[in-house]
Design a protein around this motif. Structure first.
Motif, short mmCIF file in Angstrom:
data_model
loop_
_atom_site.label_atom_id
_atom_site.label_comp_id
_atom_site.label_asym_id
_atom_site.label_seq_id
_atom_site.Cartn_x
_atom_site.Cartn_y
_atom_site.Cartn_z
N LEU A 84 0.50 -0.90 0.18
CA LEU A 84 0.16 0.03 -0.28
C LEU A 84 0.56 1.43 0.16
O LEU A 84 0.51 2.33 -0.27
N ASP A 85 1.87 1.08 0.51
CA ASP A 85 2.99 2.45 0.80
C ASP A 85 3.51 3.06 -0.82
O ASP A 85 3.29 4.27 -0.80
N GLY A 86 3.44 2.06 -1.65
CA GLY A 86 3.97 3.15 -3.01
C GLY A 86 2.71 3.26 -4.28
O GLY A 86 3.17 3.70 -4.90
N ILE A 87 1.82 3.41 -3.49
CA ILE A 87 0.32 3.31 -4.53
C ILE A 87 -0.42 4.64 -3.99
O ILE A 87 -0.54 4.99 -2.88
N ASP A 88 -1.33 5.35 -5.34
CA ASP A 88 -1.62 6.67 -5.30
C ASP A 88 -3.45 6.61 -4.62
O ASP A 88 -4.31 6.02 -5.94
N TRP A 89 -4.31 5.84 -3.32
CA TRP A 89 -4.78 5.63 -3.29
C TRP A 89 -5.37 7.08 -1.85
O TRP A 89 -4.36 7.32 -1.72
N LEU A 90 -6.90 6.83 -1.95
CA LEU A 90 -7.33 7.55 -0.48
C LEU A 90 -7.30 6.94 0.45
O LEU A 90 -6.83 5.71 0.46
N GLU A 91 -6.25 7.76 1.37
CA GLU A 91 -5.64 7.62 2.87
C GLU A 91 -6.84 6.56 3.21
O GLU A 91 -6.86 5.35 4.05
N GLU A 92 -8.07 7.05 3.00
CA GLU A 92 -8.58 6.41 3.59
C GLU A 92 -9.52 4.86 3.21
O GLU A 92 -9.45 3.85 4.23
N VAL A 93 -9.07 4.35 2.00
CA VAL A 93 -9.08 3.00 1.30
C VAL A 93 -7.74 2.59 1.82
O VAL A 93 -8.04 1.22 2.08
N LYS A 94 -7.09 2.55 2.60
CA LYS A 94 -5.88 1.94 2.64
C LYS A 94 -5.43 2.07 3.69
O LYS A 94 -5.83 0.31 4.44
N THR A 95 -6.81 2.64 4.71
CA THR A 95 -6.96 2.46 6.18
C THR A 95 -8.16 1.34 6.25
O THR A 95 -8.02 0.03 7.23
N GLN A 96 -8.92 1.40 5.82
CA GLN A 96 -9.33 -0.04 5.39
C GLN A 96 -9.06 -1.27 5.37
O GLN A 96 -9.46 -2.75 5.99
N GLN A 97 -8.31 -1.04 4.16
CA GLN A 97 -7.68 -2.35 3.97
C GLN A 97 -6.84 -3.21 4.95
O GLN A 97 -6.34 -4.05 5.55
N LYS A 98 -5.65 -2.12 5.76
CA LYS A 98 -4.87 -2.26 6.86
C LYS A 98 -6.26 -2.76 8.59
O LYS A 98 -5.42 -4.18 8.28
N ASN A 99 -6.82 -2.06 7.97
CA ASN A 99 -8.12 -2.97 9.47
C ASN A 99 -7.93 -4.08 8.81
O ASN A 99 -8.67 -4.81 10.49
N TRP A 100 -8.77 -3.84 7.81
CA TRP A 100 -9.64 -5.66 7.27
C TRP A 100 -8.21 -6.53 7.49
O TRP A 100 -8.15 -7.62 8.16
N ILE A 101 -6.97 -6.27 7.26
CA ILE A 101 -5.78 -7.12 7.74
C ILE A 101 -5.49 -7.14 9.05
O ILE A 101 -5.18 -8.52 9.40
#
Length: 812
Positions: free
Chosen positions: A204-221
RNA sequence: GGCUGGGUGGCGGAAUGGCAGACGCACAGGUCUCAAAAACCUGUGAGGAUAACACCUCGUGAGGGUUCGACUCCCUCCCCAGCCACCA
């Protein structure tokens, strides 16, 4: 001449299709992949909200195409799925027929909106040409040890005798018949996504996504660092291991385990001998807990329940006995399914201790300095808060966090525990006991077990000799043709095919790879043609889809099917269009009668108006209510543009300097705004330009040429019509060159310099652009300004701030 | 409860340290018309001031701070939305 959008739009849509101007060229050096999340072609018509994202990517694609960049911009259908199957159960109409009817309808609506897809690349996940490769992918995962079969509980409706997807369970009840859903153990296929947990986070660190969506992915993992601590059970050989991120062990006074924990099954089956009375109580509690749905366990869960097992563990630090209780607030699939109760420092543990009269110890003092006995939930200092250890021997006086670290070190040193990383993410259950999905290409033989169908025999076709009524197993199980002459690929003896189908998320998590090479009959896609998606647009909240798609990419990347140069992530940029709400500011829904469809708008105002309005409503990614007067405003704007081009006026050779500079500013702004998905401000700057040009007495043809091209991505039909009818061009405007701006025209000759006194606006001077950068001249001018002088009279100037080209501020 | 966004006119929104309210909607007045619609022009944050202008004060959820200067940066609080949630 009247702006007849109907005639214009039909005419050009036909011509574009005939000329194939949106075909992807195969020049691979400059290719950029712009992708919409492909839709499920439902029976309900598309509404204007669906179009938001599609229009956004269409504008971007058209712009990039005009910049000379080769674009891959395809569209297809996520065609397998439950709604079509449920519809078939109700009506007897085959899902294939219904789905293809819907696809045609969707496609018609997309085309009427002037979207520039390359329809040669269209894919349909329910076609054998596509699902052959879904099956191939399954086999690759199986061969890699990333697909396995295991017994696992599923949602089960006892009345309909069917497995239900999570989405079909409402408030713990079957959505069709309201019967409470229970859990049932079935043998099911899983994909081992948990092997990729850490890479799914780090990527997730190297890609241009909304912070919100990245956080959701991290929370899910849900990666958590903690420690597994093992306890001897007093008087028995068994042990119990708890997982904790906060080992407040001087404060531990009990242990709680999930009903599914193996100690409980051992008590019930007699492996662990306890008093019969206790055994019966534990058994009763277990049965009660199992009969509850997850939903009930959560809603009732605030009130703690439990049963004492009569077993005790020994606290390593204090040698005190820790009673072991069973309770359903402990979840079997989190950590080890066992938790140490530290009631002074965890609210749930506190509630449990309070209810069953277990001791509560304070071992941490919080920020309030309260050292008294903990009697109220509000006194509980939880992990994460500031605090200092007390009553904890070698930890006394230590900071909360540091003490926990020390405890972990100490426990590892003594061999009582081991630091572990716990994840929330589970392996992906992909079996569905359903008809309308991709058959799982596996064969079971009593002797050889599970073997994949040989690649040469793919695809395993969906049988057609089935009814769709649910009978507690996949409808395919009742097909006679499906199991005919099936032999074990390994030993050649008669064998049976898997009758379950795959979760439709499997199809929709690799489709973007197929778009790179949709007609390939030899491979899922050729290695030379696979590129990551540069711009991925769709609901950012689809956490699972994004995780699954990233997982597949990483697996195929590791297996060497994707060029290493393409990198480890499939979606380099992700943007989520905001919901469009109904005119009543509620979510568009049949229930509220507030659904607006393109068919409500296009006949009356045209697709160009719809596109311009939707993009002008507000920022791309936020929720916006529909407003019909806004649509009229957009239509009025296009009407003004139309008239601007049709007006007769003196043609001039040279454009006014201020107009010229506005022109070039707009070229710059529109381009930059499109690349940044700021379509609303791109349109407002186009409106400003049109306002400026409308008030000119004479116009030069170059200006009109530029304006038409700037408008082309937003209002493709209108721009095309003008391009040919007024500007006399032969080729399509959509394959013309995007205008370029000249730096020298960006600045106008005259600059307004703002003059402030003590930060307040008190005047302004207009100077030429050379003077505007000269501090002394400007300050001299500023002081002579009548209004400013008035304010400067009252005191001595302490400081003069000069910002070149912008402002002067006198501090007095 | 946790995380992530967000709060600016009557409304959608613009401005990411430098003229708050671009652009559009709505509203009001006007032009054209027998009339209306359409179209076009003008005005439109609040308050004060003026015959009219000029002009002044206030104003970006609340309070504080940093700065010559804050919608923008920092701290505290309030409210709204979305996602997750008995996750140990």
């Amino acid at each position: 001449m009247i702006y007849d959008h109907k005639k214009i739009e039909k005419k050009w849509q036909k011509k574009w299709e005939k000329d194939g101007i949106y075909k992807t060229s195969e020049n691979k050096n400059k290719k950029r992949y712009v992708l919409d999340m492909f839709p499920y072609p439902s029976g309900a018509s598309m509404h204007v909200g669906h179009l938001e994202g599609y229009v956004g990517t269409d504008i971007l694609s058209r712009y990039l195409r005009m910049k000379g960049i080769d674009i891959l911009h395809p569209m297809g259908w996520d065609a397998f799925g439950l709604p079509a199957e449920n519809y078939a159960i109700k009506t007897g109409i085959h899902p294939d027929k219904e789905t293809h009817k819907n696809i045609l309808n969707f496609k018609k609506q997309l085309m009427a909106s002037g979207l520039s897809y390359d329809w040669d690349k269209e894919i349909d996940t329910s076609s054998p040409e596509f699902y052959k490769w879904t099956q191939w992918l399954f086999i690759k995962l199986f061969e890699k040890g990333l697909a396995y079969k295991k017994k696992s509980p599923v949602n089960w409706c006892p009345k309909d005798e069917t497995v239900l997807a999570n989405e079909q369970v409402e408030d713990g009840k079957c959505e069709r018949c309201d019967t409470p859903v229970i859990k049932k153990d079935l043998d099911q296929w899983f994909f081992k996504i948990t092997d990729y947990s850490d890479r799914l986070i780090s990527g997730l660190d190297g890609i241009d996504w909304l912070e919100e969506v990245k956080t959701q992915q991290k929370n899910w993992i849900g990666r958590k660092e903690g420690i597994n601590i093992s306890y001897e059970i007093d008087g028995y050989k068994d042990k119990v291991t708890v997982f904790t991120t906060a080992p407040v062990n001087f404060g531990a006074t009990f242990i709680v385990i999930a009903p599914e924990h193996e100690l409980i099954s051992k008590i019930i089956n007699g492996e662990i001998k306890v008093d019969d009375l206790i055994k019966n109580k534990v058994k009763k509690y277990y049965e009660m807990a199992m009969s509850k749905s997850d939903q009930e366990r959560i809603t009732e869960g605030k009130e703690k329940t439990g049963e004492f097992t009569c077993l005790y563990a020994i606290n390593h630090l204090t040698n005190e006995k820790l009673p072991i209780w069973v309770t359903d607030f402990v979840l079997a699939n989190v950590g080890t399914g066992a938790v140490q109760g530290c009631p002074g420092h965890d609210k749930r543990d506190f509630q449990f201790a309070k209810k069953f009269g277990l001791p509560i110890k304070r071992v941490v003092v919080g920020a309030d300095g309260d050292e008294s006995e903990i009697k109220l939930e509000s006194q509980v200092i939880e992990h994460g808060k500031k605090g200092t250890f007390i009553n904890s021997e070698f930890l006394n006086g230590m900071d909360f966090e540091e003490g926990l670290r020390k405890t972990m070190d100490y426990f590892e040193e003594k061999g009582w525990g081991k630091r572990v990383i716990s994840y929330h993410i589970r392996d992906w259950l992909i079996s569905r006991q359903r008809y309308w999905g991709c058959p799982i290409p596996m064969i079971y033989c009593d002797k050889c077990g599970w073997n994949p169908v040989p690649e040469s025999e793919l695809p395993v076709l969906l049988p057609t000799d089935v009814d769709f009524l649910p009978h507690g197993e996949s409808p395919i199980a009742r097909s006679t043709s499906f199991q005919k002459d099936v032999v074990c690929p390994s030993c050649g003896k008669p064998a049976k095919r898997e009758v379950d189908t795959m979760d439709t998320y499997v199809d929709s998590s690799w489709y973007f790879l197929r778009f790179c090479d949709p007609k390939n009959t030899k491979e899922f896609a050729s290695k030379e043609k696979i590129i990551p998606v540069n711009d991925y647009v769709g609901g950012g909240h689809v956490v699972q889809h994004l995780l699954f798609a990233r997982f597949f990419w990483k697996v195929l990347f590791d297996l060497g099917y994707i060029d290493k140069k393409m990198g480890d992530e499939p979606f380099l940029k992700l943007r989520a269009p905001g919901w469009i709400l109904g005119p009543d500011s509620r979510k568009m829904s049949k229930r509220w009668g507030n659904v607006i469809t393109p068919d409500d708008i296009i006949p009356k105002f045209g697709a160009d108006t719809l596109r311009v309005y939707e993009m002008f409503m507000g920022p791309f990614d936020i929720m916006k209510p529909w407003n019909i007067t806004g649509v009229e405003g957009a239509h009025r704007f296009l009407g003004r543009v139309w008239r601007l081009f049709h007006q007769t006026r003196n043609p001039s050779l040279i454009t006014d300097k201020p107009v010229l500079s506005k022109m070039h500013q707009t070229i710059k702004k529109v381009g930059e705004d499109i690349e940044n998905y700021k379509f609303n401000t791109a349109i407002s700057s186009l409106m400003e330009l049109v306002n400026v040009l409308s008030s000119c007495d004479s116009l030069n043809i170059d200006s009109l040429n530029i304006l038409a091209r700037l408008l082309a991505p937003f209002a493709p039909h209108l721009a095309e019509e003008i391009w040919h009818a007024i500007l006399g061009q032969k080729n399509s405007i959509h394959i013309s060159q995007w205008p370029t701006y000249d730096e020298k025209y960006l600045k106008s000759d005259e600059v307004t310099i703002v003059i402030q006194v003590n930060g307040k606006l008190r005047g302004q001077v207009v100077v030429d652009s050379v003077q505007a950068t000269d501090k002394e001249t400007i300050i001299k001018l500023a002081k002579t300004d009548e209004k400013v002088a008035k304010w400067l009279k009252s005191g001595k100037i302490k400081k003069e701030i000069f910002i070149s080209n912008k402002l002067v501020n006198f501090v007095i």
